[in-house]
Design a protein around this motif. Structure first.
Motif, PDB file in Angstrom:
ATOM      1  N   PRO A 281     -42.369  92.282 -82.241  1.00  0.00           N
ATOM      2  CA  PRO A 281     -41.571  93.079 -83.179  1.00  0.00           C
ATOM      3  C   PRO A 281     -41.084  92.238 -84.351  1.00  0.00           C
ATOM      4  O   PRO A 281     -40.896  91.026 -84.229  1.00  0.00           O
ATOM      5  CB  PRO A 281     -40.393  93.567 -82.321  1.00  0.00           C
ATOM      6  N   VAL A 282     -40.893  92.899 -85.475  1.00  0.00           N
ATOM      7  CA  VAL A 282     -40.292  92.278 -86.659  1.00  0.00           C
ATOM      8  C   VAL A 282     -38.867  92.813 -86.757  1.00  0.00           C
ATOM      9  O   VAL A 282     -38.657  94.017 -86.864  1.00  0.00           O
ATOM     10  CB  VAL A 282     -41.082  92.620 -87.939  1.00  0.00           C
ATOM     11  N   PHE A 283     -37.895  91.908 -86.697  1.00  0.00           N
ATOM     12  CA  PHE A 283     -36.489  92.300 -86.706  1.00  0.00           C
ATOM     13  C   PHE A 283     -35.865  92.103 -88.085  1.00  0.00           C
ATOM     14  O   PHE A 283     -36.280  91.234 -88.847  1.00  0.00           O
ATOM     15  CB  PHE A 283     -35.685  91.454 -85.697  1.00  0.00           C
ATOM     16  N   ASP A 284     -34.853  92.912 -88.369  1.00  0.00           N
ATOM     17  CA  ASP A 284     -34.050  92.639 -89.561  1.00  0.00           C
ATOM     18  C   ASP A 284     -32.847  91.791 -89.152  1.00  0.00           C
ATOM     19  O   ASP A 284     -32.747  91.340 -88.007  1.00  0.00           O
ATOM     20  CB  ASP A 284     -33.620  93.936 -90.256  1.00  0.00           C
ATOM     21  N   ASP A 285     -31.930  91.577 -90.079  1.00  0.00           N
ATOM     22  CA  ASP A 285     -30.787  90.703 -89.796  1.00  0.00           C
ATOM     23  C   ASP A 285     -29.847  91.282 -88.738  1.00  0.00           C
ATOM     24  O   ASP A 285     -29.056  90.561 -88.143  1.00  0.00           O
ATOM     25  CB  ASP A 285     -29.996  90.442 -91.088  1.00  0.00           C
ATOM     26  N   ASP A 286     -29.918  92.607 -88.527  1.00  0.00           N
ATOM     27  CA  ASP A 286     -29.074  93.252 -87.527  1.00  0.00           C
ATOM     28  C   ASP A 286     -29.791  93.410 -86.196  1.00  0.00           C
ATOM     29  O   ASP A 286     -29.339  94.161 -85.324  1.00  0.00           O
ATOM     30  CB  ASP A 286     -28.623  94.627 -88.023  1.00  0.00           C
ATOM     31  N   GLN A 287     -30.944  92.730 -86.057  1.00  0.00           N
ATOM     32  CA  GLN A 287     -31.740  92.783 -84.830  1.00  0.00           C
ATOM     33  C   GLN A 287     -32.264  94.183 -84.523  1.00  0.00           C
ATOM     34  O   GLN A 287     -32.464  94.554 -83.366  1.00  0.00           O
ATOM     35  CB  GLN A 287     -30.945  92.247 -83.641  1.00  0.00           C
ATOM     36  N   SER A 288     -32.484  94.959 -85.567  1.00  0.00           N
ATOM     37  CA  SER A 288     -33.154  96.249 -85.417  1.00  0.00           C
ATOM     38  C   SER A 288     -34.621  96.053 -85.778  1.00  0.00           C
ATOM     39  O   SER A 288     -34.950  95.297 -86.700  1.00  0.00           O
ATOM     40  CB  SER A 288     -32.531  97.298 -86.347  1.00  0.00           C
ATOM     41  N   VAL A 289     -35.504  96.736 -85.050  1.00  0.00           N
ATOM     42  CA  VAL A 289     -36.933  96.586 -85.310  1.00  0.00           C
ATOM     43  C   VAL A 289     -37.312  97.339 -86.581  1.00  0.00           C
ATOM     44  O   VAL A 289     -37.031  98.527 -86.716  1.00  0.00           O
ATOM     45  CB  VAL A 289     -37.761  97.108 -84.117  1.00  0.00           C
ATOM     46  N   ILE A 290     -37.933  96.629 -87.523  1.00  0.00           N
ATOM     47  CA  ILE A 290     -38.354  97.258 -88.777  1.00  0.00           C
ATOM     48  C   ILE A 290     -39.869  97.245 -88.933  1.00  0.00           C
ATOM     49  O   ILE A 290     -40.402  97.730 -89.931  1.00  0.00           O
ATOM     50  CB  ILE A 290     -37.699  96.571 -89.999  1.00  0.00           C
ATOM     51  N   GLY A 291     -40.584  96.685 -87.937  1.00  0.00           N
ATOM     52  CA  GLY A 291     -42.037  96.666 -88.002  1.00  0.00           C
ATOM     53  C   GLY A 291     -42.611  95.868 -86.858  1.00  0.00           C
ATOM     54  O   GLY A 291     -41.896  95.405 -85.957  1.00  0.00           O
ATOM     55  N   THR A 292     -43.938  95.703 -86.845  1.00  0.00           N
ATOM     56  CA  THR A 292     -44.598  94.875 -85.841  1.00  0.00           C
ATOM     57  C   THR A 292     -45.668  94.036 -86.515  1.00  0.00           C
ATOM     58  O   THR A 292     -46.220  94.412 -87.553  1.00  0.00           O
ATOM     59  CB  THR A 292     -45.266  95.731 -84.747  1.00  0.00           C
ATOM     60  N   PHE A 293     -45.950  92.888 -85.903  1.00  0.00           N
ATOM     61  CA  PHE A 293     -47.006  91.997 -86.388  1.00  0.00           C
ATOM     62  C   PHE A 293     -47.961  91.738 -85.226  1.00  0.00           C
ATOM     63  O   PHE A 293     -47.528  91.502 -84.103  1.00  0.00           O
ATOM     64  CB  PHE A 293     -46.437  90.676 -86.895  1.00  0.00           C
ATOM     65  N   ALA A 294     -49.264  91.787 -85.502  1.00  0.00           N
ATOM     66  CA  ALA A 294     -50.240  91.585 -84.430  1.00  0.00           C
ATOM     67  C   ALA A 294     -51.404  90.734 -84.905  1.00  0.00           C
ATOM     68  O   ALA A 294     -51.785  90.775 -86.079  1.00  0.00           O
ATOM     69  CB  ALA A 294     -50.752  92.935 -83.929  1.00  0.00           C
ATOM     70  N   LEU A 295     -51.965  89.944 -83.979  1.00  0.00           N
ATOM     71  CA  LEU A 295     -53.218  89.216 -84.181  1.00  0.00           C
ATOM     72  C   LEU A 295     -54.274  89.852 -83.286  1.00  0.00           C
ATOM     73  O   LEU A 295     -54.093  89.965 -82.071  1.00  0.00           O
ATOM     74  CB  LEU A 295     -53.060  87.737 -83.801  1.00  0.00           C
ATOM     75  N   TYR A 296     -55.381  90.292 -83.902  1.00  0.00           N
ATOM     76  CA  TYR A 296     -56.477  90.909 -83.157  1.00  0.00           C
ATOM     77  C   TYR A 296     -57.584  89.875 -82.955  1.00  0.00           C
ATOM     78  O   TYR A 296     -57.975  89.187 -83.904  1.00  0.00           O
ATOM     79  CB  TYR A 296     -57.038  92.114 -83.925  1.00  0.00           C
ATOM     80  N   TYR A 297     -58.120  89.819 -81.732  1.00  0.00           N
ATOM     81  CA  TYR A 297     -59.125  88.815 -81.387  1.00  0.00           C
ATOM     82  C   TYR A 297     -60.476  89.468 -81.122  1.00  0.00           C
ATOM     83  O   TYR A 297     -60.558  90.575 -80.583  1.00  0.00           O
ATOM     84  CB  TYR A 297     -58.691  88.027 -80.141  1.00  0.00           C
ATOM     85  N   CYS A 298     -61.525  88.727 -81.487  1.00  0.00           N
ATOM     86  CA  CYS A 298     -62.882  89.196 -81.230  1.00  0.00           C
ATOM     87  C   CYS A 298     -63.238  88.935 -79.767  1.00  0.00           C
ATOM     88  O   CYS A 298     -62.576  88.164 -79.067  1.00  0.00           O
ATOM     89  CB  CYS A 298     -63.870  88.484 -82.148  1.00  0.00           C
ATOM     90  N   ARG A 299     -64.328  89.548 -79.306  1.00  0.00           N
ATOM     91  CA  ARG A 299     -64.724  89.417 -77.899  1.00  0.00           C
ATOM     92  C   ARG A 299     -65.083  87.981 -77.534  1.00  0.00           C
ATOM     93  O   ARG A 299     -65.027  87.604 -76.374  1.00  0.00           O
ATOM     94  CB  ARG A 299     -65.906  90.338 -77.614  1.00  0.00           C
TER      95      ARG A 299
END
Length: 726
Positions: A248-266
């Motif tokens: 999760p991507v948090f703001d300064d108030d520790q509320s989730v404002i987005g997500t970040f992901a790494l996708y991997y190949c087979r």
């Protein structure tokens, strides 16, 4: 004695220095083959000593470093010394290792036989420099005003440079906090992005984005187990996607404002090191998302009203100016501005409080916006004032919109279980008929709105040139009113109150009058509303009370000991914080017994039952009498009367006027009298003008009355001369 440092001893010293050095040390022959390799070199490269002694240095090099490393090797073999950066692949993990190499030639009898050097692992330092450099680059983009998506894409490009082929995705939580929407993933298939865009956040939703939204820090997800797999299976397989790690991507108030992901190949699996990359990425993503959300909010606040979310005056003016250029006057089109002001809104604020008032403004805004639709531009000017822009319209269409607004507000608003009725007065101006500037059109619509209020409120009026005179008169009254007390321009007149059983004058109602040297006599209907709006009613009201009580004291001293005086309170006075202390201090100053003072309030002032009840009980605690004026014209429930410490009800003159000729009015008056007597209250009838009216009131046992049948309001010196008709 010191031992001799012969060649054998020196060799041992150099060998120890080489073998146990904290940096990786190595030696190469003239062809670049390893001939020496210490323990640290083994740790850095992943190769054992035996493996290294059968290798050429070129086989360790990262593709990016081959050419430069060969050039530096040739330079040292030519007698030079060097210090340069290079990179290798680490055995086993395939991880890139950045090194700082120091190398010098091995010279025996002036012949260069090879190279000896040290390698310092600077991978973390390089990554930190790259991270800081990338962050600075992104910060510069933000500072220069690059678009939100361009900056997010740059974050993705930057992080992907650390991940050896994995691809990044950033999803952003929408404003309602219900969905994840596409932020950036330029290297993933468009069809895949489209499939995961707008994912609902919840326990049944899929994708590593929603998994991360559950606030678990770094989540590993097998894409094939994802509930959305069937939806984007083909796109994922065609791109060779296997799994992802997300957080999760948090703001300064520790509320989730987005997500970040790494996708991997087979062909790949997530590395433990990627967790740190993700943490850096989420910090960057958080910075970017918060920056642009703050920027959006600042931009929104600059052009919108903070309470209602409607356009503000600044944005409204901009839209009107744009509309000037788009109105086709030559084809008969007009542009209209509607100026709305909520009727008696200040009574809601004063009686129910600003919190309820603010909620009412929001409800009114939402209801009108829904009713008007997208075809009109609706804004809040401030307070309880709103404006509407109608483009490509006619006078008939504008009037139809005004009627629709009035109809929309017919139903009450329910707040905390209470029905609140609110109406509006609307003024209209037209381009090009009434002007070609925003301020002029608004001013004329404002003037028309005040005319609508003067016509009884809850209606609309178009601008008329004659209305400007009225607006000027109002401004003149306000200016002169501010100086009236100082100039001693106010006087009190007194209208007698007659006891209908004894036919005697038992009281007097104090009524303020104003004579100005410039404007002459100004009626209360003209100046009292302005005094309310400006707050001048507070000092004026205190003057009225003090003057009336001093006059009562004088009457008592001249033989009229039982006489009472009635003083009206405005709603602003009623809710002023120092009302009780002010009344008490004025009574003490005038040396008048509180039982001879009657405080008159209007029925509408008791809308806030709890607050009104407290104030009335505090007044009653002083010993004064309390009367409700204009009874029957307000909104309060009759059931509240028993909760208030009331002594008198005053029947409004509108019910008395036709009491002798209209059976309905007689029934209303009769009902009020009967109800009041059952509650133990005295009844006073206002506006009695004929003997026939008086006879009916006596017949129904009304307690007291006042009106022109007995006397008009008169100066204090004439009051004692009044004779009650038999």
């Amino acid at each position: 004695m010191q031992p001799d440092l012969n060649s054998s001893t020196l060799f041992k010293v150099y060998k120890s220095l080489f073998q146990y050095n904290h940096d990786g040390c190595f030696a190469l022959d003239a062809e670049g083959n390893f001939i020496a390799f210490n323990e640290e070199a083994e740790a850095v490269t992943g190769y054992t000593l035996n493996e290294a002694l059968n290798m050429n240095f070129i086989f360790l090099l990262h593709d990016d470093s081959v050419d430069e490393s060969i050039r530096q090797f040739q330079h040292v073999m030519s007698g030079g010394r060097t210090r340069f950066e290079t990179a290798i692949f680490k055995k086993g993990t395939g991880e890139r290792i950045d090194l700082m190499l120091t190398a010098v030639p091995i010279t025996v009898e002036q012949e260069i036989l090879g190279i000896v050097g040290c390698a310092q692992d600077i991978t973390e330092k390089k990554e930190l420099e790259a991270l800081l450099g990338g962050q600075n680059r992104i910060l510069k983009m933000m500072a220069k005003g690059a678009s939100f998506h361009d900056v997010l894409d740059e974050v993705v490009f930057f992080i992907e440079s650390f991940t050896d082929g994995a691809h990044c995705s950033i999803l952003v939580v929408d404003q309602e906090g219900k969905r994840l929407v596409h932020g950036s993933s330029p290297h993933l298939p468009p069809a895949f992005n489209k499939a995961v865009d707008g994912l609902v956040i919840g326990p049944e939703a899929g994708s590593c984005g929603t998994a991360a939204y559950r606030k678990e820090y770094v989540v590993a997800v097998d894409i094939e187990s994802d509930p959305l797999w069937e939806k984007y299976r083909d796109q994922a397989l065609s791109y060779g996607l296997k799994a992802c790690w997300s957080t999760p991507v948090f703001d300064d108030d520790q509320s989730v404002i987005g997500t970040f992901a790494l996708y991997y190949c087979r062909s790949r699996s997530p590395r433990e090191k990627d967790k740190e990359i993700i943490r850096n990425a989420t910090d960057l993503a958080s910075l970017v998302i918060q920056h642009y959300r703050a920027k959006e909010k600042i931009n929104f606040m600059a052009y919108h009203d903070a309470l209602t979310g409607l356009a503000n005056r600044r944005l409204f003016d901009h839209r009107v100016k744009k509309a000037f250029t788009e109105t086709k006057v030559n084809e008969g089109e007009k542009m209209s501005l509607l100026f709305l002001d909520l009727d008696r809104f200040k009574y809601v604020n004063d009686s129910l409080g600003h919190t309820i008032g603010d909620r009412l403004l929001v409800y009114v805004s939402e209801k009108l916006k829904a009713s008007l639709g997208d075809g009109v531009f609706f804004s809040r000017q401030g307070g309880d004032e709103f404006t509407i822009l109608l483009e490509h319209t006619t006078k008939e269409k504008a009037e139809a919109v005004a009627r629709k607004i009035l109809e929309t507000l017919e139903e009450p608003f329910v707040i905390d279980g209470s029905d609140i009725f609110i109406t509006t007065s609307i003024g209209m101006s037209f381009y090009p008929d009434d002007g070609a500037e925003v301020d002029m059109l608004l001013s004329k619509a404002d003037v028309a709105m005040y005319q609508a209020k003067k016509q009884g409120r809850n209606n609309f009026q178009g601008y008329d040139v004659m209305l400007d005179k009225t607006a000027f008169e109002k401004l003149q009254i306000e200016n002169e009113l501010r100086k009236a007390l100082e100039r001693k321009e106010f006087v009190l007149l007194y209208q007698p109150i007659i006891n209908l059983f004894t036919n005697e004058v038992t009281g007097a109602e104090a009524l303020i009058r104003w004579k100005n040297e410039r404007m002459g006599f100004v009626t209360p209907d003209q100046f009292i509303p302005i005094a309310e709006e400006t707050g001048l009613i507070i000092p004026i009201g205190e003057w009225v009370l003090k003057t009336a009580l001093l006059q009562l004291k004088d009457w008592h001293g001249n033989g009229r000991e039982g006489l009472t005086v009635s003083v009206n309170l405005s709603i602003r006075q009623f809710y002023q914080s120092n009302l009780i202390s002010m009344v008490k201090e004025t009574l003490e100053f005038a040396e008048v017994d509180p039982r001879f003072l009657t405080i008159e309030i209007t029925e509408s002032m008791t809308m806030d039952v709890e607050k009104a009840s407290i104030i009335l009980h505090e007044l009653k605690g002083l010993g004064v009498n309390i009367s409700i004026d204009d009874f029957g014209t307000g909104y309060s429930s009759l059931s509240y009367l028993k909760r208030f410490p009331i002594d008198h009800l005053k029947i409004d003159r509108c019910f008395v006027q036709d009491i002798a000729d209209n059976k309905s009015d007689e029934n209303i008056a009769t009902t009020i009298i009967l109800m009041a007597h059952n509650l133990g209250l005295s009844v006073i009838a206002e506006g009695v003008e004929t003997a026939k009216q008086l006879g009916l009131l006596k017949q129904h046992r009304c307690n007291e009355a006042q009106g022109y049948h007995f006397s008009k309001p008169v100066p204090a010196e004439e009051f004692s001369k009044i004779k009650v008709p038999s």
